[in-house]
Design a protein around this motif. Structure first.
Motif, PDB file in Angstrom:
ATOM      1  N   GLY A   9       0.800  -1.210   0.000  1.00  0.00           N
ATOM      2  CA  GLY A   9       0.000   0.000   0.000  1.00  0.00           C
ATOM      3  C   GLY A   9       0.833   1.259   0.000  1.00  0.00           C
ATOM      4  N   ARG A  10       0.131   2.403   0.139  1.00  0.00           N
ATOM      5  CA  ARG A  10       0.788   3.703   0.067  1.00  0.00           C
ATOM      6  C   ARG A  10       1.069   4.290   1.446  1.00  0.00           C
ATOM      7  NH1 ARG A  10       2.884   2.963  -4.678  1.00  0.00           N
ATOM      8  NH2 ARG A  10       1.400   2.968  -6.419  1.00  0.00           N
ATOM      9  N   HIS A  11       0.238   4.000   2.448  1.00  0.00           N
ATOM     10  CA  HIS A  11       0.533   4.409   3.822  1.00  0.00           C
ATOM     11  C   HIS A  11       1.180   3.237   4.526  1.00  0.00           C
ATOM     12  CE1 HIS A  11      -0.939   4.971   8.183  1.00  0.00           C
ATOM     13  NE2 HIS A  11       0.215   5.583   8.022  1.00  0.00           N
ATOM     14  N   LEU A  12       2.387   3.450   5.034  1.00  0.00           N
ATOM     15  CA  LEU A  12       3.169   2.389   5.660  1.00  0.00           C
ATOM     16  C   LEU A  12       3.412   2.756   7.117  1.00  0.00           C
ATOM     17  CD1 LEU A  12       5.695   2.078   2.730  1.00  0.00           C
ATOM     18  CD2 LEU A  12       3.799   0.526   3.208  1.00  0.00           C
ATOM     19  N   PRO A  13       2.582   2.237   8.047  1.00  0.00           N
ATOM     20  CA  PRO A  13       2.815   2.509   9.464  1.00  0.00           C
ATOM     21  C   PRO A  13       4.203   2.056   9.903  1.00  0.00           C
ATOM     22  CG  PRO A  13       0.643   1.559   9.121  1.00  0.00           C
ATOM     23  CD  PRO A  13       1.384   1.431   7.822  1.00  0.00           C
ATOM     24  N   GLY A  20      15.894  -5.825   7.113  1.00  0.00           N
ATOM     25  CA  GLY A  20      17.262  -5.979   7.552  1.00  0.00           C
ATOM     26  C   GLY A  20      17.650  -4.944   8.590  1.00  0.00           C
ATOM     27  N   PRO A  21      18.739  -4.187   8.345  1.00  0.00           N
ATOM     28  CA  PRO A  21      19.187  -3.209   9.342  1.00  0.00           C
ATOM     29  C   PRO A  21      18.376  -1.920   9.351  1.00  0.00           C
ATOM     30  CG  PRO A  21      20.616  -3.114   7.432  1.00  0.00           C
ATOM     31  CD  PRO A  21      19.659  -4.266   7.195  1.00  0.00           C
ATOM     32  N   TYR A  22      17.430  -1.796   8.423  1.00  0.00           N
ATOM     33  CA  TYR A  22      16.701  -0.539   8.270  1.00  0.00           C
ATOM     34  C   TYR A  22      15.310  -0.620   8.890  1.00  0.00           C
ATOM     35  CZ  TYR A  22      20.304   0.068   4.694  1.00  0.00           C
ATOM     36  OH  TYR A  22      21.496   0.150   4.029  1.00  0.00           O
ATOM     37  N   THR A  23      14.930   0.429   9.640  1.00  0.00           N
ATOM     38  CA  THR A  23      13.558   0.505  10.138  1.00  0.00           C
ATOM     39  C   THR A  23      12.599   0.928   9.035  1.00  0.00           C
ATOM     40  OG1 THR A  23      13.895   2.784  10.901  1.00  0.00           O
ATOM     41  CG2 THR A  23      14.303   1.012  12.489  1.00  0.00           C
ATOM     42  N   VAL A 236      -1.152   9.502  10.730  1.00  0.00           N
ATOM     43  CA  VAL A 236       0.277   9.220  10.707  1.00  0.00           C
ATOM     44  C   VAL A 236       0.894   9.488  12.073  1.00  0.00           C
ATOM     45  CG1 VAL A 236       0.554   9.579   8.237  1.00  0.00           C
ATOM     46  CG2 VAL A 236       0.759  11.537   9.774  1.00  0.00           C
ATOM     47  N   ARG A 237       1.871   8.648  12.408  1.00  0.00           N
ATOM     48  CA  ARG A 237       2.610   8.751  13.661  1.00  0.00           C
ATOM     49  C   ARG A 237       4.104   8.647  13.374  1.00  0.00           C
ATOM     50  NH1 ARG A 237      -0.918   7.973  18.088  1.00  0.00           N
ATOM     51  NH2 ARG A 237      -3.032   7.423  17.433  1.00  0.00           N
ATOM     52  N   VAL A 242       4.527   7.685   3.752  1.00  0.00           N
ATOM     53  CA  VAL A 242       3.479   7.695   2.738  1.00  0.00           C
ATOM     54  C   VAL A 242       4.164   7.821   1.382  1.00  0.00           C
ATOM     55  CG1 VAL A 242       1.497   8.936   1.791  1.00  0.00           C
ATOM     56  CG2 VAL A 242       1.716   8.661   4.260  1.00  0.00           C
ATOM     57  N   LEU A 243       3.786   6.947   0.452  1.00  0.00           N
ATOM     58  CA  LEU A 243       4.343   6.944  -0.897  1.00  0.00           C
ATOM     59  C   LEU A 243       3.380   7.649  -1.842  1.00  0.00           C
ATOM     60  CD1 LEU A 243       5.581   3.237  -1.138  1.00  0.00           C
ATOM     61  CD2 LEU A 243       6.695   5.206  -0.077  1.00  0.00           C
TER      62      LEU A 243
END
Length: 310
Positions: A9-13, A20-23, A236-237, A242-243
Motif C-alpha cells: 500500500g501507500r501508507h506504511l505505518p 534488515g538493518p533498516y527501520t 500518521v505517527r 506515505v508513498l
C-alpha cells in the motif's frame, strides 16, 4: 527478517517497511516506481553500517545523533543534532557506484535519501550553516522548510537551493501543532515543461510527543486523474511513511499540541532537476490570503547555525 516483497500500500505505518538493518527501506523495486529511495538506519553506540550506493546517489542526513561517513577516500564528520525538532543538521553526499561506511559513535538515527541517477558527482560535505531555512505560508498554513537538497527556485513556491545533485530533491518540513502543511493540495505527476515536473515522492514522519502523549497527524492524497489514482487518508505517527507516485497531496495536518516533522524525498525522469508543481484549482486561492496574515509566531522553530559545524 529481511524481505524483498513489494510494499503493502501507500501508507506504511512504522515497522511495516522495515528490512534488515533498516527501520524503513523504500526503493524503486519495492515501491513500484523508477527513482526515489529512502532508508532509515538506527545505529547503537559504537555501531557501524556499510552501504553500496549502486545505481543511486545518496545523502546521509542525521535525524538524531551524529556519525562519521567514510567514502571515496574521504572522512566526513557529521555533527548532527539532538532531534529533528532541535536544529538543522549537516549532511554528506555519496555518488552512485561507490561504497561507504557509516559509524554511529554515540549512536543515532540516520536518513539515507536516494535517487537513481546517471551522473556520478563527487562525494562532499553539506554544512548546516549553508542550509536555506524558509518560512512558507502564513496563519494556520505556516510551516518551516529546511531546503538542504532542494532544487532550483520553482513554480508554486519560493524555495531556494544550491546543493547540486543529479536527480535527488530532498527537504525537511516542520509544522507547528494545529497547522496545515502541504497546502494548498498540489501535484507533480505530469511532465509539462516550465509548468510541472514528474516526481515520485516519499513522506517520512516524526511527530513530537507532549505531556507524555504520543503525537499524531493526518495526511491526504487524492486522485488527480493521472497515474495510478493514489487515494490516501491516513492517521500518521512517528516512523510512518506515505508513498506518492501521483495525485494531489495535502494537507498534512499536525494535531494541536504536537509539532509535525516530515522528510520529503523526490526524484523523477525529467532531464531538469526541478520542483514544478500545480496547485489544486479548488484550493489555490488560499495563497492569495497569506500576505494579509502574520506568520505563526512559533516559527522559525530554529535557524541554521551561523558557522560550519565541522
Amino acid at each position: 527478517m529481511t524481505t524483498t516483497d513489494p510494499l503493502p500500500g501507500r501508507h506504511l505505518p512504522a515497522g511495516t517497511a522495515a528490512d534488515g538493518p533498516y527501520t524503513v527501506r523504500i526503493d524503486p523495486a519495492r515501491a513500484g516506481w523508477g527513482y526515489s529511495s529512502l532508508r532509515i538506519l538506527d545505529l547503537p553506540p559504537g555501531g557501524s553500517h556499510s552501504l553500496a550506493t549502486g545505481d543511486s546517489e545518496w545523502i546521509v542526513l542525521p535525524l538524531s545523533g551524529g556519525c562519521t561517513v567514510t567514502a571515496e577516500g574521504e572522512v566526513f564528520e557529521l555533527h548532527g543534532r539532538e532531534s529533528v525538532f532541535s536544529g538543522v543538521s549537516d549532511f554528506c553526499y555519496l555518488p552512485r557506484d561507490s561504497h561507504a561506511r557509516i559509524a554511529g559513535g554515540a549512536g543515532g538515527r540516520f536518513a539515507l535519501t536516494g535517487a537513481r541517477c546517471e551522473r556520478r558527482l563527487p562525494a562532499r560535505y553539506g554544512p548546516a550553516s549553508a542550509v536555506p531555512v524558509e518560512l512558507r505560508g502564513s496563519g494556520a498554513c505556516s510551516r518551516q522548510v529546511n531546503n538542504f537538497a532542494a532544487a532550483a527556485p520553482a513554480g508554486g513556491g519560493t524555495s531556494t537551493g544550491g546543493f547540486v545533485c543529479d536527480k535527488l530533491i530532498a527537504v525537511e518540513v516542520l509544522t507547528p501543532g494545529g497547522n496545515w502543511s502541504s497546502y494548498p493540495p498540489h501535484k507533480h505527476d505530469q511532465c509539462r515543461p516550465g509548468e510541472e515536473s514528474e516526481l515520485e515522492e516519499i513522506y517520512y514522519f516524526e511527530i513530537a510527543a507532549a505531556h507524555g502523549t504520543e503525537g499524531l497527524g493526518y495526511q491526504r492524497v487524492s486522485p488527480s486523474g493521472h497515474g495510478s489514482g493514489t487515494d490516501v487518508l491516513a492517521e500518521v505517527r512517528s516512523g510512518d511513511t506515505v508513498l506518492i507516485p501521483d495525485g494531489w497531496h495535502g494537507p498534512s495536518i499536525a494535531a494541536p499540541g504536537h509539532d509535525m516533522y516530515y522528510l520529503n524525498v523526490m526524484a523523477g525522469p525529467g532531464e531538469e532537476r526541478a520542483w514544478l508543481i500545480r496547485d489544486h484549482p479548488d484550493h489555490a486561492w488560499i495563497r492569495a490570503t497569506w500576505p494579509d496574515q502574520p506568520v505563526d509566531p512559533r516559527l522559525p522553530r530554529y535557524q541554521a547555525p551561523a558557522g560550519d559545524q565541522r
